[in-house]
Scaffold this active site. Structure first.
Site, PDB file in Angstrom:
ATOM      1  N   GLU A 230       0.843  -1.199   0.000  1.00 19.91           N
ATOM      2  CA  GLU A 230       0.000   0.000   0.000  1.00 19.91           C
ATOM      3  C   GLU A 230       0.877   1.248   0.000  1.00 19.91           C
ATOM      4  O   GLU A 230       1.746   1.409   0.847  1.00 19.91           O
ATOM      5  CB  GLU A 230      -0.876  -0.028   1.257  1.00 19.91           C
ATOM      6  CG  GLU A 230      -1.681   1.226   1.493  1.00 19.91           C
ATOM      7  CD  GLU A 230      -2.590   1.120   2.729  1.00 19.91           C
ATOM      8  OE1 GLU A 230      -2.813  -0.002   3.244  1.00 19.91           O
ATOM      9  OE2 GLU A 230      -3.071   2.167   3.178  1.00 19.91           O
ATOM     10  N   ASP A 232       0.430   5.010   0.497  1.00 14.32           N
ATOM     11  CA  ASP A 232      -0.471   6.099   0.882  1.00 14.32           C
ATOM     12  C   ASP A 232       0.111   7.432   0.437  1.00 14.32           C
ATOM     13  O   ASP A 232       0.923   8.028   1.121  1.00 14.32           O
ATOM     14  CB  ASP A 232      -0.703   6.091   2.396  1.00 14.32           C
ATOM     15  CG  ASP A 232      -1.480   4.864   2.843  1.00 14.32           C
ATOM     16  OD1 ASP A 232      -2.195   4.285   2.000  1.00 14.32           O
ATOM     17  OD2 ASP A 232      -1.370   4.484   4.020  1.00 14.32           O
ATOM     18  N   GLU A 235      -2.962  10.929   2.974  1.00 15.42           N
ATOM     19  CA  GLU A 235      -3.930  10.710   4.045  1.00 15.42           C
ATOM     20  C   GLU A 235      -4.004  12.029   4.761  1.00 15.42           C
ATOM     21  O   GLU A 235      -3.004  12.492   5.326  1.00 15.42           O
ATOM     22  CB  GLU A 235      -3.467   9.616   4.994  1.00 15.42           C
ATOM     23  CG  GLU A 235      -3.462   8.265   4.302  1.00 15.42           C
ATOM     24  CD  GLU A 235      -3.474   7.139   5.323  1.00 15.42           C
ATOM     25  OE1 GLU A 235      -4.550   6.630   5.630  1.00 15.42           O
ATOM     26  OE2 GLU A 235      -2.388   6.816   5.807  1.00 15.42           O
ATOM     27  N   HIS A 246       3.717   1.547   2.816  1.00 13.16           N
ATOM     28  CA  HIS A 246       3.556   0.380   3.698  1.00 13.16           C
ATOM     29  C   HIS A 246       4.004  -0.842   2.891  1.00 13.16           C
ATOM     30  O   HIS A 246       3.354  -1.210   1.915  1.00 13.16           O
ATOM     31  CB  HIS A 246       2.093   0.158   4.082  1.00 13.16           C
ATOM     32  CG  HIS A 246       1.493   1.205   4.971  1.00 13.16           C
ATOM     33  ND1 HIS A 246       1.409   1.072   6.334  1.00 13.16           N
ATOM     34  CD2 HIS A 246       0.888   2.382   4.683  1.00 13.16           C
ATOM     35  CE1 HIS A 246       0.792   2.122   6.855  1.00 13.16           C
ATOM     36  NE2 HIS A 246       0.458   2.937   5.869  1.00 13.16           N
TER      37      HIS A 246
END
Ligand SMILES: *[C@@H]1O[C@H](CO)[C@@H](O)[C@H](O)[C@H]1NC(C)=O
Ligand SMILES: *[C@@H]1O[C@H](CO)[C@@H](O)[C@H](O)[C@H]1NC(C)=O
Length: 456
Positions: A230, A232, A235, A246
């Site tokens: 993942e 990101d 956010e 991640h």
């Protein structure tokens, strides 16, 4: 990235026999909202061409009902124990229904923009937040290979208070989704929390062993989870922002079970195959408290352009670089002011240093391969996700407040934003900020330097 809040619907009755995997419904036709974006070449954002894309809402938000009928297979936060006594029965007995994007889910797209509303009071239920994916056509997700490229978008999150997260990120989902419903119905989600709140995993119902949430009337946790790398990119709310890779090993879609999933939904956060924490760049957390917010250097009361560069080649991701463009000015990410940290971009070394300076006891980003495995995850092709959510596990305090909440606020890394530790309780934000929304627009993608005029 975490939970999902779901829709419940009407009840009439059931008919069920045929055996098929993860069926698509027939009560409401599935018409994807259209959104265009731009693919760029050359330099400085001057040669970009339109791509027509479409958007699909994740399967978890959809009405699940008996095949060919109206009886709910899932209602509130529980499965119907007759229709869904076993995962296999449930998979063949039930179907995933089409969506009315605007009326039911508060999702509107026009031209090159997407708006997600937080609370939508529909005819049958109240919907909370949403998660949508960008598609190439009606049955395939658009797959992005990020390494060596640059991704740029505009965002207006002036309406997002403490506790909400208007997110734009990438996960290594399968291009065609899963089961008979496929990508057309938003199936196949996975992330680095090894999501266990999904009603379907790998094309099969996740009903066996489902535990209803104690504080979310629409969600629960199943025995199985879906893991994958993942990235990101964004956010954020109007108070705080984080850029966070991640890692996972394996990088692509993999199914986990029970506590072995780790992540948000499991007793042992670090038991799984993914890095639940990530290596985050949050300007406030690295000491720059006047950079991002209303009236600050990057002014969240206005629309801004967010540029993210994925520097490297092949599977070799070396650096994640961020710029903002606002009011005609290019703004670089700030240098940390926390003692012991330097560099305004994420590199393997930056993550190593942050882990030491913040005195983190664990370093899951590295245990699951760090930047190297993140690059491999990207090379599989990643799906673009845009979502708006509130946090039933940690009230979003990890993004915008002091976290863990009992930390000394002066300990490096404890303070992540100016929100109070009592903020972000879902029941509060859902009643006080029902009209919150986030707008993403003007997406551009291409080689480094192709989407905006970079500073020389
Ligand atoms: C559960 O499913 C059964 C059929 O499998 C149906 O008869 C019943 O009405 C459903 N229950 C609810 C509460 O919807
Ligand atoms: C590209 O898309 C934008 C937004 O949808 C639109 O305004 C513009 O006219 C399009 N340009 C071309 C050349 O199609």
């Amino acid at each position: 990235m975490v939970p999902t809040s779901i829709l419940k619907a009407i009840t009439v009755f059931l008919s069920a026999t045929a055996v098929t995997a993860q069926n698509a419904g027939s009560q409401q036709s599935e018409t994807h909202p259209k959104m265009s974006w731009k693919r760029c070449t050359g330099t400085g954002g001057s040669s970009c061409s339109n791509v027509s894309g479409e958007l699909v809402i994740d399967a978890n938000w959809r009405w699940l009902h008996a095949k060919g009928g109206y009886t709910n297979c899932y209602d509130g936060n529980k499965w119907n124990e007759t229709a869904c006594a076993t995962n296999a029965q449930c998979t063949s007995n039930c179907e995933i229904e089409g969506a009315d994007y605007t009326k039911t889910y508060g999702i509107t797209a026009s031209s090159d923009a997407l708006t997600l509303k937080f609370i939508t009071k529909g005819e049958y239920a109240t919907n909370i937040g949403s998660r949508v994916y960008l598609m190439k056509d009606s049955s395939n997700y658009e797959m992005f290979k990020l390494v060596g490229n640059e991704f740029t978008f505009d965002v207006d999150l002036s309406q997002l208070p403490c506790g909400l997260n208007g997110a734009l990120y990438f996960v290594s989902m399968p291009q065609k989704g899963q089961g008979k419903a496929g990508a057309k119905y938003g199936t196949g989600y996975c992330d680095a929390q090894c999501a266990r709140d999904l009603k379907y995993i790998d094309g099969e119902a996740n009903a066996e062993g489902w535990e209803a949430s104690s504080n979310d009337p629409n969600a629960g946790v199943g025995k199985k989870g879906a893991c994958c790398a993942e990235m990101d990119v964004w956010e954020a709310n109007s108070i705080s922002t984080a850029l966070t890779p991640h890692s996972c090993q394996p990088e692509g879609y993999s199914v986990c079970e029970g506590t072995g999933c780790g992540g948000t939904y499991s007793g042992d956060r670090y038991a799984g195959t993914c890095d639940a924490n990530g290596c985050d760049f949050n300007p406030y957390r690295v000491g720059v408290k006047d950079f991002y917010g209303k009236g600050m250097t990057v002014d969240t009361s206005k629309t801004m352009t967010v540029v993210t560069q994925f520097i490297g080649s092949g599977t070799g991701l070396t650096e994640l670089k961020r710029f903002y463009v606002q009011g005609g000015k290019v703004i670089s990410n700030p240098e940390p002011t926390v003692e012991g940290m330097t560099g305004n971009s994420i590199t393997q070394q930056w993550c190593d240093t942050q882990q030491k300076v913040f005195q983190e006891e664990v370093y899951p980003f590295n245990e699951h391969g760090g930047m190297a495995s993140m690059g491999k995850g990207m090379d599989l092709g990643m799906v673009l996700v845009m979502s708006l959510w509130d946090d039933h596990y940690a009230n979003m305090l990890w993004l915008d407040s002091i976290y863990p909440t009992d930390s000394d606020p002066d300990k490096p890394g404890a303070a992540r934003g100016s929100c109070d530790i009592t903020s972000g309780v879902p029941a509060d934000v859902e009643s006080n900020s029902a009209n919150a929304q986030v707008k993403f627009s003007n997406i551009k993608f291409g080689p480094i330097g192709s989407t905006f005029a970079a500073p020389s």
